[in-house]
Write a protein that holds these residues in place. Structure first.
Motif, PDB file in Angstrom:
ATOM      1  N   GLY A 189      39.799  54.837   9.625  1.00 56.99           N
ATOM      2  CA  GLY A 189      38.758  53.866   9.850  1.00 56.99           C
ATOM      3  C   GLY A 189      38.666  52.864   8.703  1.00 56.99           C
ATOM      4  O   GLY A 189      39.316  53.027   7.671  1.00 56.99           O
ATOM      5  N   ARG A 215      33.273  57.731  20.443  1.00 54.83           N
ATOM      6  CA  ARG A 215      32.644  56.948  19.398  1.00 54.83           C
ATOM      7  C   ARG A 215      31.132  56.990  19.578  1.00 54.83           C
ATOM      8  O   ARG A 215      30.619  57.199  20.675  1.00 54.83           O
ATOM      9  CB  ARG A 215      33.141  55.506  19.416  1.00 54.83           C
ATOM     10  CG  ARG A 215      32.780  54.701  20.656  1.00 54.83           C
ATOM     11  CD  ARG A 215      33.472  53.352  20.611  1.00 54.83           C
ATOM     12  NE  ARG A 215      33.112  52.505  21.746  1.00 54.83           N
ATOM     13  CZ  ARG A 215      33.682  51.340  22.008  1.00 54.83           C
ATOM     14  NH1 ARG A 215      34.657  50.868  21.225  1.00 54.83           N
ATOM     15  NH2 ARG A 215      33.281  50.634  23.049  1.00 54.83           N
ATOM     16  N   HIS A 216      30.459  56.792  18.446  1.00 52.80           N
ATOM     17  CA  HIS A 216      29.007  56.869  18.435  1.00 52.80           C
ATOM     18  C   HIS A 216      28.475  55.740  17.595  1.00 52.80           C
ATOM     19  O   HIS A 216      28.683  55.705  16.373  1.00 52.80           O
ATOM     20  CB  HIS A 216      28.560  58.222  17.873  1.00 52.80           C
ATOM     21  CG  HIS A 216      27.129  58.521  18.114  1.00 52.80           C
ATOM     22  ND1 HIS A 216      26.512  59.642  17.605  1.00 52.80           N
ATOM     23  CD2 HIS A 216      26.181  57.857  18.813  1.00 52.80           C
ATOM     24  CE1 HIS A 216      25.255  59.653  17.991  1.00 52.80           C
ATOM     25  NE2 HIS A 216      25.032  58.577  18.720  1.00 52.80           N
ATOM     26  N   ARG A 236      26.861  59.072  22.400  1.00 56.43           N
ATOM     27  CA  ARG A 236      28.291  59.240  22.137  1.00 56.43           C
ATOM     28  C   ARG A 236      29.062  58.847  23.393  1.00 56.43           C
ATOM     29  O   ARG A 236      28.725  59.257  24.498  1.00 56.43           O
ATOM     30  CB  ARG A 236      28.586  60.686  21.757  1.00 56.43           C
ATOM     31  CG  ARG A 236      30.007  60.895  21.268  1.00 56.43           C
ATOM     32  CD  ARG A 236      30.170  62.249  20.643  1.00 56.43           C
ATOM     33  NE  ARG A 236      29.407  62.376  19.399  1.00 56.43           N
ATOM     34  CZ  ARG A 236      29.609  63.324  18.507  1.00 56.43           C
ATOM     35  NH1 ARG A 236      30.565  64.231  18.706  1.00 56.43           N
ATOM     36  NH2 ARG A 236      28.871  63.386  17.412  1.00 56.43           N
ATOM     37  N   THR A 283      32.238  48.589  16.782  1.00 54.90           N
ATOM     38  CA  THR A 283      31.732  49.222  15.565  1.00 54.90           C
ATOM     39  C   THR A 283      31.038  50.534  15.904  1.00 54.90           C
ATOM     40  O   THR A 283      30.131  50.576  16.739  1.00 54.90           O
ATOM     41  CB  THR A 283      30.756  48.288  14.842  1.00 54.90           C
ATOM     42  OG1 THR A 283      31.470  47.128  14.402  1.00 54.90           O
ATOM     43  CG2 THR A 283      30.123  48.982  13.648  1.00 54.90           C
ATOM     44  N   VAL A 316      31.118  55.149  14.655  1.00 59.10           N
ATOM     45  CA  VAL A 316      31.845  56.279  14.079  1.00 59.10           C
ATOM     46  C   VAL A 316      32.722  56.855  15.187  1.00 59.10           C
ATOM     47  O   VAL A 316      32.229  57.150  16.278  1.00 59.10           O
ATOM     48  CB  VAL A 316      30.894  57.354  13.532  1.00 59.10           C
ATOM     49  CG1 VAL A 316      31.699  58.537  12.997  1.00 59.10           C
ATOM     50  CG2 VAL A 316      30.011  56.777  12.435  1.00 59.10           C
ATOM     51  N   TYR A 317      33.997  56.999  14.899  1.00 60.51           N
ATOM     52  CA  TYR A 317      34.953  57.491  15.887  1.00 60.51           C
ATOM     53  C   TYR A 317      35.275  58.954  15.597  1.00 60.51           C
ATOM     54  O   TYR A 317      35.579  59.323  14.456  1.00 60.51           O
ATOM     55  CB  TYR A 317      36.219  56.645  15.864  1.00 60.51           C
ATOM     56  CG  TYR A 317      36.042  55.318  16.558  1.00 60.51           C
ATOM     57  CD1 TYR A 317      35.252  54.318  16.002  1.00 60.51           C
ATOM     58  CD2 TYR A 317      36.637  55.059  17.791  1.00 60.51           C
ATOM     59  CE1 TYR A 317      35.055  53.104  16.644  1.00 60.51           C
ATOM     60  CE2 TYR A 317      36.464  53.840  18.440  1.00 60.51           C
ATOM     61  CZ  TYR A 317      35.668  52.880  17.859  1.00 60.51           C
ATOM     62  OH  TYR A 317      35.489  51.670  18.509  1.00 60.51           O
ATOM     63  N   TYR A 318      35.217  59.759  16.634  1.00 60.90           N
ATOM     64  CA  TYR A 318      35.456  61.190  16.516  1.00 60.90           C
ATOM     65  C   TYR A 318      36.647  61.590  17.386  1.00 60.90           C
ATOM     66  O   TYR A 318      36.760  61.145  18.538  1.00 60.90           O
ATOM     67  CB  TYR A 318      34.249  61.986  16.999  1.00 60.90           C
ATOM     68  CG  TYR A 318      32.993  61.777  16.199  1.00 60.90           C
ATOM     69  CD1 TYR A 318      32.110  60.750  16.514  1.00 60.90           C
ATOM     70  CD2 TYR A 318      32.683  62.615  15.126  1.00 60.90           C
ATOM     71  CE1 TYR A 318      30.953  60.556  15.777  1.00 60.90           C
ATOM     72  CE2 TYR A 318      31.522  62.435  14.393  1.00 60.90           C
ATOM     73  CZ  TYR A 318      30.669  61.402  14.722  1.00 60.90           C
ATOM     74  OH  TYR A 318      29.521  61.223  13.995  1.00 60.90           O
ATOM     75  N   GLY A 327      34.643  62.592  12.084  1.00 59.64           N
ATOM     76  CA  GLY A 327      34.339  61.191  12.327  1.00 59.64           C
ATOM     77  C   GLY A 327      34.871  60.276  11.252  1.00 59.64           C
ATOM     78  O   GLY A 327      34.943  60.646  10.075  1.00 59.64           O
ATOM     79  N   THR A 328      35.220  59.067  11.659  1.00 59.06           N
ATOM     80  CA  THR A 328      35.663  58.033  10.729  1.00 59.06           C
ATOM     81  C   THR A 328      35.018  56.716  11.160  1.00 59.06           C
ATOM     82  O   THR A 328      34.983  56.385  12.346  1.00 59.06           O
ATOM     83  CB  THR A 328      37.208  57.936  10.689  1.00 59.06           C
ATOM     84  OG1 THR A 328      37.607  56.983   9.699  1.00 59.06           O
ATOM     85  CG2 THR A 328      37.806  57.544  12.036  1.00 59.06           C
ATOM     86  N   GLN A 329      34.483  55.995  10.179  1.00 55.91           N
ATOM     87  CA  GLN A 329      33.716  54.777  10.470  1.00 55.91           C
ATOM     88  C   GLN A 329      34.648  53.601  10.723  1.00 55.91           C
ATOM     89  O   GLN A 329      35.554  53.323   9.921  1.00 55.91           O
ATOM     90  CB  GLN A 329      32.791  54.455   9.302  1.00 55.91           C
ATOM     91  CG  GLN A 329      32.005  53.159   9.464  1.00 55.91           C
ATOM     92  CD  GLN A 329      30.923  53.248  10.517  1.00 55.91           C
ATOM     93  OE1 GLN A 329      30.156  54.200  10.551  1.00 55.91           O
ATOM     94  NE2 GLN A 329      30.864  52.239  11.391  1.00 55.91           N
ATOM     95  N   THR A 350      34.196  49.514  11.360  1.00 58.72           N
ATOM     96  CA  THR A 350      33.278  48.391  11.340  1.00 58.72           C
ATOM     97  C   THR A 350      34.059  47.112  11.600  1.00 58.72           C
ATOM     98  O   THR A 350      35.035  46.827  10.896  1.00 58.72           O
ATOM     99  CB  THR A 350      32.559  48.290   9.988  1.00 58.72           C
ATOM    100  OG1 THR A 350      31.870  49.521   9.729  1.00 58.72           O
ATOM    101  CG2 THR A 350      31.547  47.148  10.001  1.00 58.72           C
TER     102      THR A 350
END
Length: 121
Positions: A8, A37-38, A44, A90, A92-94, A114-116, A118
């Protein structure tokens, strides 16, 4: 199965990112994988899924044509290539493993941290 997502970051609209999810455990090559993603204030959301062999892939409408999910069973890794990113991506991806039912529902057995991502306009 333990999952570790990475890749991310901050990118401008129209740019690209590739997320990776490294999995531990001997069952990786036999388990279906996915990305969710959330975003703040939203539920989610399913993004993409791939079957254990890589032969079948599934995408949310928002991801079709821009995102590509793939996997390398020799490396115990699943990827999400994201192109033409938009500010609405944009979140947080899980990564997730082992859907209990329909891919699109967040009812999976295992989740990464999770990885952000943006995307600036």
């Amino acid at each position: 199965v333990q999952l570790q997502a990475s890749g991310g970051g901050l990118v401008q609209a129209g740019g690209s990112l590739r997320l990776s999810c490294a999995a531990s455990g001997r069952t990786f090559s036999s388990i279906n994988m996915g990305w969710f993603r959330h975003a703040p204030g939203k539920e989610r959301e399913f993004v993409a899924g791939v079957s254990w062999s890589g032969g079948s892939t599934y995408y949310a409408d928002s991801a079709k044509g821009r995102f590509t999910i793939s996997r390398d069973n020799a490396k115990n890794t699943v990827y999400l290539q994201m192109n033409n990113l938009k500010p609405e991506d944009t979140a947080v991806y899980y990564c997730a493993a082992g859907p209990r039912g329909v891919y699109a529902k967040p009812d999976w057995n295992y989740w990464g941290q999770g990885t952000q991502v943006t995307v600036s306009s």
